[in-house]
Enzyme design. Sequence first.
Site, short mmCIF file in Angstrom:
data_model
loop_
_atom_site.label_atom_id
_atom_site.label_comp_id
_atom_site.label_asym_id
_atom_site.label_seq_id
_atom_site.Cartn_x
_atom_site.Cartn_y
_atom_site.Cartn_z
N HIS A 102 -9.14 4.82 -2.41
CA HIS A 102 -8.51 4.74 -1.20
C HIS A 102 -9.49 5.67 -0.27
O HIS A 102 -10.29 6.33 -0.73
CB HIS A 102 -7.16 5.43 -1.31
CG HIS A 102 -6.22 4.45 -1.98
ND1 HIS A 102 -4.90 4.18 -1.17
CD2 HIS A 102 -5.91 4.19 -3.12
CE1 HIS A 102 -4.24 3.45 -2.06
NE2 HIS A 102 -4.81 3.31 -3.27
N ASP A 160 0.87 -1.20 -0.10
CA ASP A 160 -0.18 -0.10 0.16
C ASP A 160 0.90 1.35 0.02
O ASP A 160 1.76 1.36 0.74
CB ASP A 160 -0.81 -0.07 1.20
CG ASP A 160 -2.09 0.95 1.31
OD1 ASP A 160 -2.54 1.28 0.06
OD2 ASP A 160 -2.29 1.44 2.46
P1 13P Z 1 -8.97 4.75 5.22
O1 13P Z 1 -8.02 5.72 5.99
O2 13P Z 1 -10.27 5.28 4.83
O3 13P Z 1 -9.49 3.58 6.01
O4 13P Z 1 -8.34 4.65 4.06
C1 13P Z 1 -7.19 3.31 3.86
C2 13P Z 1 -6.44 3.62 2.81
O5 13P Z 1 -6.61 4.21 1.69
C3 13P Z 1 -5.24 2.48 2.79
O6 13P Z 1 -4.59 2.89 1.56
O1 G3H Z 2 -3.56 4.71 3.48
C1 G3H Z 2 -2.83 4.37 4.61
C2 G3H Z 2 -3.17 3.38 5.37
O2 G3H Z 2 -4.33 3.87 6.30
C3 G3H Z 2 -2.12 2.85 6.19
O3 G3H Z 2 -1.56 3.76 7.26
O4 G3H Z 2 0.70 4.33 6.64
O5 G3H Z 2 -0.31 4.42 9.12
O6 G3H Z 2 0.25 2.09 8.04
P1 G3H Z 2 -0.01 3.80 7.81
ZN ZN Z 3 -4.42 4.85 0.66
#
Ligand code: 13P
Ligand code: G3H
Ligand code: ZN
Length: 311
Positions: free
Chosen positions: A213, A82
């Site tokens: 996202h 991600d």
């Molecule tokens: P949220 O913060 O809305 O759960 O989004 C998560 C996300 O986009 C991870 O890439």
């Molecule tokens: O979009 C991001 C996700 O919510 C992951 O969050 O970078 O704090 O692990 P993080």
């Molecule tokens: Zn994201």
Amino acid sequence: MPIVTSKKMFADAYAGGYAIGAFNVNNMEIIQGITEAAKGLKAPLILQVSSGARKYANHTYLMKLIEAACIETDLPICVHLDHGDTFELCKSCIDGGFSSVMIDGSHHGYEENVKLTRQVVEYAHDHGVVVEGELGRLEGVEDDVKVAAGEGSYTDPDQVQDFVNRTGVDSLAIAIGTSHGAYKFKPGTKPQLRFDILTEVEKRLPGFPIVLHGASSVIPEFVKMINENGGNMPDAIGVPEDMLREAARMAVCKINIDSDLRLAMTATIRKYFNDNPSHFDPRQYLKPAREAIKAMVEHKITTVLGCEGKA
Ligand code: 13P
Ligand code: G3H
Ligand code: ZN
């Protein structure tokens, strides 16, 4: 079942008018809660790992936990990076067994984004791995990236064909008004998404999988539970679930959810300690937290994603 890419999942989701849930994972209980829910509902699954998760839990620990989940569930599970922000990070995840990576070049200018994304796609495709790119910029907070309110930008539909053709990405994340974290819309305002942009993107890229996202709905019950058990969260408003379901019927094939899992887990643990102030065995409070993750994912699969029975 071995780890799979999202290729078939997205083709089936596009054709079937549903989406695959991409849930962020950071530890064993989160992985177990998510995968137990998906197993019970026979739902295909993307488990995604941020660079923050990798720093927290270590790449190998997360991979081995996910491999255990593949054995336990016999589900098709895609393991996705991600918000990869460099070629080196993407390469490290590809070399380390991920089946999908995101290269998020959305903080660069357009040409730089194309160049970086193309570089990742070439390496990934040579290794049988799929790639998600991003055009447009979401607001909100992730571990390493903070985009202040007013500094996000919607995706320009006029750019999407050129971007996909020149980079060769397998899916595209777009910005239509969602944002990361729990505070997505101003209290007192009506949440809105730019479905007009999604429609335009869909017209320009027929059959191509789109990613959303920042798609947590910030279910009020959990914010209330946090605040009733010693927390102090301000009003938090997420993306209405009916809008996400609508997006899933359209070209959106992947919906990212992290904050809703964090809220469910934290609310449950806070309540546990309030109810049981003398307890100190981690299994006692992590067990209901894992159950809360499972219930949240079951809810998402049946209410938002529509992917039950599709594995
Ligand atoms: P949220 O913060 O809305 O759960 O989004 C998560 C996300 O986009 C991870 O890439
Ligand atoms: O979009 C991001 C996700 O919510 C992951 O969050 O970078 O704090 O692990 P993080
Ligand atoms: Zn994201």
